[in-house]
Motif scaffolding. Sequence first.
Motif, PDB file in Angstrom:
ATOM      1  N   ASN A  11       0.848  -1.185   0.000  1.00  0.00           N
ATOM      2  CA  ASN A  11       0.000   0.000   0.000  1.00  0.00           C
ATOM      3  C   ASN A  11       0.881   1.231   0.000  1.00  0.00           C
ATOM      4  O   ASN A  11       2.090   1.159   0.205  1.00  0.00           O
ATOM      5  CB  ASN A  11      -0.996   0.001   1.171  1.00  0.00           C
ATOM      6  CG  ASN A  11      -0.307   0.094   2.510  1.00  0.00           C
ATOM      7  OD1 ASN A  11       0.667   0.802   2.668  1.00  0.00           O
ATOM      8  ND2 ASN A  11      -0.840  -0.627   3.497  1.00  0.00           N
ATOM      9  N   THR A  12       0.295   2.374  -0.219  1.00  0.00           N
ATOM     10  CA  THR A  12       1.064   3.605  -0.383  1.00  0.00           C
ATOM     11  C   THR A  12       1.827   3.972   0.885  1.00  0.00           C
ATOM     12  O   THR A  12       2.985   4.364   0.819  1.00  0.00           O
ATOM     13  CB  THR A  12       0.119   4.763  -0.769  1.00  0.00           C
ATOM     14  OG1 THR A  12      -0.584   4.382  -1.947  1.00  0.00           O
ATOM     15  CG2 THR A  12       0.890   6.031  -1.039  1.00  0.00           C
ATOM     16  N   ARG A  16       5.889   4.327   1.039  1.00  0.00           N
ATOM     17  CA  ARG A  16       6.557   5.588   1.387  1.00  0.00           C
ATOM     18  C   ARG A  16       7.515   5.384   2.553  1.00  0.00           C
ATOM     19  O   ARG A  16       8.612   5.938   2.559  1.00  0.00           O
ATOM     20  CB  ARG A  16       5.512   6.652   1.718  1.00  0.00           C
ATOM     21  CG  ARG A  16       4.822   7.177   0.490  1.00  0.00           C
ATOM     22  CD  ARG A  16       3.836   8.260   0.838  1.00  0.00           C
ATOM     23  NE  ARG A  16       3.175   8.738  -0.385  1.00  0.00           N
ATOM     24  CZ  ARG A  16       2.063   9.410  -0.402  1.00  0.00           C
ATOM     25  NH1 ARG A  16       1.452   9.714   0.738  1.00  0.00           N
ATOM     26  NH2 ARG A  16       1.532   9.811  -1.536  1.00  0.00           N
TER      27      ARG A  16
END
Length: 56
Positions: A11-12, A16
Motif C-alpha cells: 500500500n502507499t 513511502r
Amino acid sequence: MAENYTDPSGNTEQFRAFAHAPESAAPAAAPSRLPLIVGGVVVVLLVAVVAWLALS
C-alpha cells in the motif's frame, strides 16, 4: 520466504515508509586495499633481495 513477509509495495503508506527509510542498513564501505598492496610490494622486494643474495 517467511509467512509474515510484508511487501512494501502493498500500500502507499508502507511504500513511502520503505522508500524514505534511512540508509543505515546499507552495507558498509569496503576497507582500503592499500595495506594489502603495500604488503605485497614489500614481500616481492624481500624475495628479490633474498634471491639476489643467494645467487651472488
